[in-house]
Write a protein that holds these residues in place. Sequence first.
Motif, mmCIF file in Angstrom:
data_model
loop_
_atom_site.group_PDB
_atom_site.id
_atom_site.type_symbol
_atom_site.label_atom_id
_atom_site.label_comp_id
_atom_site.label_asym_id
_atom_site.label_seq_id
_atom_site.Cartn_x
_atom_site.Cartn_y
_atom_site.Cartn_z
ATOM 1 N N SER A 65 0.860 -1.190 0.000
ATOM 2 C CA SER A 65 0.000 0.000 0.000
ATOM 3 C C SER A 65 0.890 1.232 0.000
ATOM 4 C CB SER A 65 -0.904 0.005 1.236
ATOM 5 O OG SER A 65 -0.111 0.005 2.425
ATOM 6 N N GLY A 66 0.469 2.243 -0.716
ATOM 7 C CA GLY A 66 1.302 3.436 -0.837
ATOM 8 C C GLY A 66 0.509 4.708 -0.675
ATOM 9 N N VAL A 67 1.235 5.779 -0.419
ATOM 10 C CA VAL A 67 0.628 7.100 -0.316
ATOM 11 C C VAL A 67 1.532 8.086 -1.059
ATOM 12 C CG1 VAL A 67 1.766 7.559 1.902
ATOM 13 C CG2 VAL A 67 -0.273 8.861 1.269
ATOM 14 N N VAL A 68 0.926 8.972 -1.819
ATOM 15 C CA VAL A 68 1.665 9.972 -2.592
ATOM 16 C C VAL A 68 2.132 11.084 -1.664
ATOM 17 C CG1 VAL A 68 1.528 11.638 -4.482
ATOM 18 C CG2 VAL A 68 0.381 9.426 -4.679
ATOM 19 N N ILE A 69 3.426 11.410 -1.726
ATOM 20 C CA ILE A 69 3.980 12.484 -0.905
ATOM 21 C C ILE A 69 4.822 13.393 -1.794
ATOM 22 C CG2 ILE A 69 3.988 11.119 1.204
ATOM 23 C CD1 ILE A 69 6.974 10.651 0.800
ATOM 24 N N PRO A 70 5.012 14.646 -1.407
ATOM 25 C CA PRO A 70 5.849 15.548 -2.215
ATOM 26 C C PRO A 70 7.315 15.118 -2.176
ATOM 27 C CG PRO A 70 4.429 16.781 -0.698
ATOM 28 C CD PRO A 70 4.356 15.349 -0.286
ATOM 29 N N VAL A 71 8.010 15.346 -3.269
ATOM 30 C CA VAL A 71 9.451 15.071 -3.298
ATOM 31 C C VAL A 71 10.177 16.004 -2.338
ATOM 32 C CG1 VAL A 71 11.510 15.174 -4.757
ATOM 33 C CG2 VAL A 71 9.398 14.172 -5.646
ATOM 34 N N HIS A 72 9.711 17.241 -2.272
ATOM 35 C CA HIS A 72 10.374 18.230 -1.418
ATOM 36 C C HIS A 72 9.335 18.917 -0.543
ATOM 37 C CE1 HIS A 72 12.671 22.305 -1.040
ATOM 38 N NE2 HIS A 72 12.887 21.517 -0.002
ATOM 39 N N GLU A 73 9.518 18.841 0.746
ATOM 40 C CA GLU A 73 8.706 19.594 1.686
ATOM 41 C C GLU A 73 9.593 20.033 2.847
ATOM 42 O OE1 GLU A 73 5.452 17.237 3.005
ATOM 43 O OE2 GLU A 73 6.675 15.776 4.049
ATOM 44 N N GLU A 74 9.300 21.170 3.402
ATOM 45 C CA GLU A 74 10.159 21.720 4.449
ATOM 46 C C GLU A 74 9.316 22.100 5.663
ATOM 47 O OE1 GLU A 74 13.498 25.272 4.898
ATOM 48 O OE2 GLU A 74 13.162 24.271 2.975
ATOM 49 N N LEU A 75 9.817 21.683 6.834
ATOM 50 C CA LEU A 75 9.164 21.997 8.091
ATOM 51 C C LEU A 75 9.783 23.269 8.660
ATOM 52 C CD1 LEU A 75 9.204 18.431 9.686
ATOM 53 C CD2 LEU A 75 7.502 19.403 8.151
ATOM 54 N N VAL A 76 8.934 24.185 9.102
ATOM 55 C CA VAL A 76 9.402 25.419 9.723
ATOM 56 C C VAL A 76 9.054 25.352 11.204
ATOM 57 C CG1 VAL A 76 9.327 27.935 9.701
ATOM 58 C CG2 VAL A 76 8.978 26.658 7.570
ATOM 59 N N SER A 77 10.062 25.405 12.055
ATOM 60 C CA SER A 77 9.846 25.317 13.493
ATOM 61 C C SER A 77 10.271 26.610 14.172
ATOM 62 C CB SER A 77 10.621 24.138 14.085
ATOM 63 O OG SER A 77 11.995 24.262 13.790
ATOM 64 N N ASN A 329 -1.371 15.156 -3.218
ATOM 65 C CA ASN A 329 -0.723 14.902 -1.932
ATOM 66 C C ASN A 329 -1.626 14.036 -1.048
ATOM 67 O OD1 ASN A 329 1.171 15.079 0.117
ATOM 68 N ND2 ASN A 329 0.361 16.987 0.908
ATOM 69 N N LYS A 330 -1.038 12.994 -0.443
ATOM 70 C CA LYS A 330 -1.715 12.052 0.454
ATOM 71 C C LYS A 330 -2.672 11.111 -0.270
ATOM 72 C CE LYS A 330 0.403 13.857 3.942
ATOM 73 N NZ LYS A 330 1.572 13.148 4.533
ATOM 74 N N MET A 331 -2.621 11.073 -1.593
ATOM 75 C CA MET A 331 -3.452 10.128 -2.346
ATOM 76 C C MET A 331 -2.974 8.701 -2.092
ATOM 77 S SD MET A 331 -3.811 9.759 -6.489
ATOM 78 C CE MET A 331 -4.766 11.259 -6.724
ATOM 79 N N ARG A 332 -3.919 7.785 -1.840
ATOM 80 C CA ARG A 332 -3.570 6.387 -1.608
ATOM 81 C C ARG A 332 -3.522 5.638 -2.933
ATOM 82 N NH1 ARG A 332 -2.897 5.023 3.347
ATOM 83 N NH2 ARG A 332 -3.769 6.279 5.053
ATOM 84 N N VAL A 333 -2.484 4.813 -3.103
ATOM 85 C CA VAL A 333 -2.284 4.083 -4.345
ATOM 86 C C VAL A 333 -1.877 2.649 -4.026
ATOM 87 C CG1 VAL A 333 -1.655 6.105 -5.718
ATOM 88 C CG2 VAL A 333 0.114 4.903 -4.428
ATOM 89 N N ASP A 334 -1.988 1.790 -5.041
ATOM 90 C CA ASP A 334 -1.503 0.412 -4.944
ATOM 91 C C ASP A 334 -0.117 0.352 -5.570
ATOM 92 O OD1 ASP A 334 -3.853 -0.558 -3.762
ATOM 93 O OD2 ASP A 334 -4.820 -0.713 -5.726
ATOM 94 N N VAL A 335 0.798 -0.287 -4.869
ATOM 95 C CA VAL A 335 2.194 -0.363 -5.316
ATOM 96 C C VAL A 335 2.559 -1.826 -5.566
ATOM 97 C CG1 VAL A 335 4.592 0.152 -4.743
ATOM 98 C CG2 VAL A 335 2.768 1.707 -4.004
ATOM 99 N N ASN A 336 3.061 -2.117 -6.766
ATOM 100 C CA ASN A 336 3.523 -3.455 -7.125
ATOM 101 C C ASN A 336 5.016 -3.393 -7.417
ATOM 102 O OD1 ASN A 336 0.883 -4.716 -7.072
ATOM 103 N ND2 ASN A 336 0.455 -3.572 -8.953
#
Length: 415
Positions: A65-77, A329-336
Motif C-alpha cells: 500500500s502506498g501514499v503519494v507524498i511531495p518530493v520536497h517539503e520543508e518543516l518550519v519550526s 498529496n496524500k493520495m492512496r495508491v496500490d504499489v507493485n
Amino acid sequence: MDQPVSQQAIDRRRRLKLAAAVALLATLCATAWAINRAVRPAIGAADIHVAEVRRGAIANTINASGVVIPVHEELVSSAFQTHVAKVHAKLGQQVKAGELLLQLDDKTIVLALDAVKEQLAQQDNRILGLTLEMEQKRKQLVSSIELLEIDLQSTQAKWQRFQRLRKSGAVSGEDMLTAELNVKRTEIQLRQQRELIEDVKRATGSSIDGARLQQAILRKQLQQQQQLLDQASVRAPFAGMLTAILADEGASVATGQLVAKVSELNNYRVEATLSDFHARALETGQAVRVEQNGKQLAGKVQTILPEIQNGAIKLLVALDQPHDPQLRNKMRVDVNIVTEQRAGALIVDSGAAFNGRGPQPAFVVTDGVARKRIVNFGAGDGRAVEIVAGATAGERIIVSDISRFKDADSIRIAN
C-alpha cells in the motif's frame, strides 16, 4: 370360432408397442437429465469470469500500500519559546517563496537584541578609552626619554671633560667616578623608560585584545539574536502549498515546535508500506508499478528505510512521471514491486480463484461444464499469474471467486 387376426391389427399393435417404448425411453432420459441437474451444481455464465490460458510475459510482484507524498517539503519550526502574534496565511493555500505565513511575538528577542547592542557599545567605548590611555602614556614616556637623552649627552660630555682634565691633575678621582656613575645612571634610566613603553603597549594591548574578544562574542550574540528576530516572521521557504500551520493566534509555541510546513506542488513520489516478510526480496532500483483508478505509473525503488515498525517496512518510490497531473498529496495508491520477470510464460488473468503460488484446485471450462483440476501456479503481477503445470494454452479457466463450489468436482454453467 376363432378368426385370423388381420394384418392391419398386427401393424396397429406394433405401432403401439413402438410408441410405448419410445415414450418409456424419453421418460428415462428426462428422468436422468433431471437427476443430473439436481445432483450437479450449476452457476450462471454471467456470475463468473472465465479467462483463456495464453503465452505472454509475466513479472512477479510484491504488493504494497502506498501514499503519494511531495518530493520536497520543508518543516518550519520556532527557534525560541513564544506565542503566535498574527496569522497571515491559511491551510492549503498556495504560497510564494518568502511570503509571510505568520508572525511570532518578538518582544523578548527585541529586548535581548537591545541589551547586546548596549554591551557592544560599552566594549567599543572601552577599546577607545584603552587606546587613548595607551597613546597618552606613550607620549609621556617619549617625552621622558627625550629629556633623559639630553641628560645623557650632558653627563657624557662632563665625564669626557673630566677625563681630559684628569691627565693634568685638575680633577680628583672621586669627581671622575661621580661623573662616570652619572652617565651609567642616566643610561639605565633611559633603557628603563624605553622598556616601559613596550610594557605599556603589551599591558594595554592585552586589555584591548580582551575587549575585542568580548566584542567578537557580543557580535555573534547580536547576529544570533538578529536571526531569531528574523525567524519571528515565519516565511515560506519556497513556492508551494501550505500543508500545515499553527493557526491559533495567541497559542503558546515551544522551542523547536512545528509552526508551518510547505510542500512542493506537482512533484511527487510514493511512500510504500509492506510486511517485513518481504524485506530480503527488496533492493534499490527495482521496477515499481503504481496504480490508482485504473491508471498505472512506472517508477523505481529509491530508498529502503532501515527501520521496521510493527512488522512493517517502508520504502520510497521515485516516479518516472513525478509531475503527472492526476497525482495529489496524500493520495492512496496500490504499489507493485517487480522482483523478477519472465517472457513467453504460460499465463492467465489473475483473479480471486487463485491464492498465491503452488498447486491448487482450479476449474477448467469445456463444453459448458467446469471440471476441477489441480493447477500449479507460479509468479504473479496482480494482473496475470503464471501457470507452471496443469493447463495448456487455449484452455479456459474460471478466475472469479467460486469458493462455494470447493467440494464439487464439476460445475454446470447455465446460460
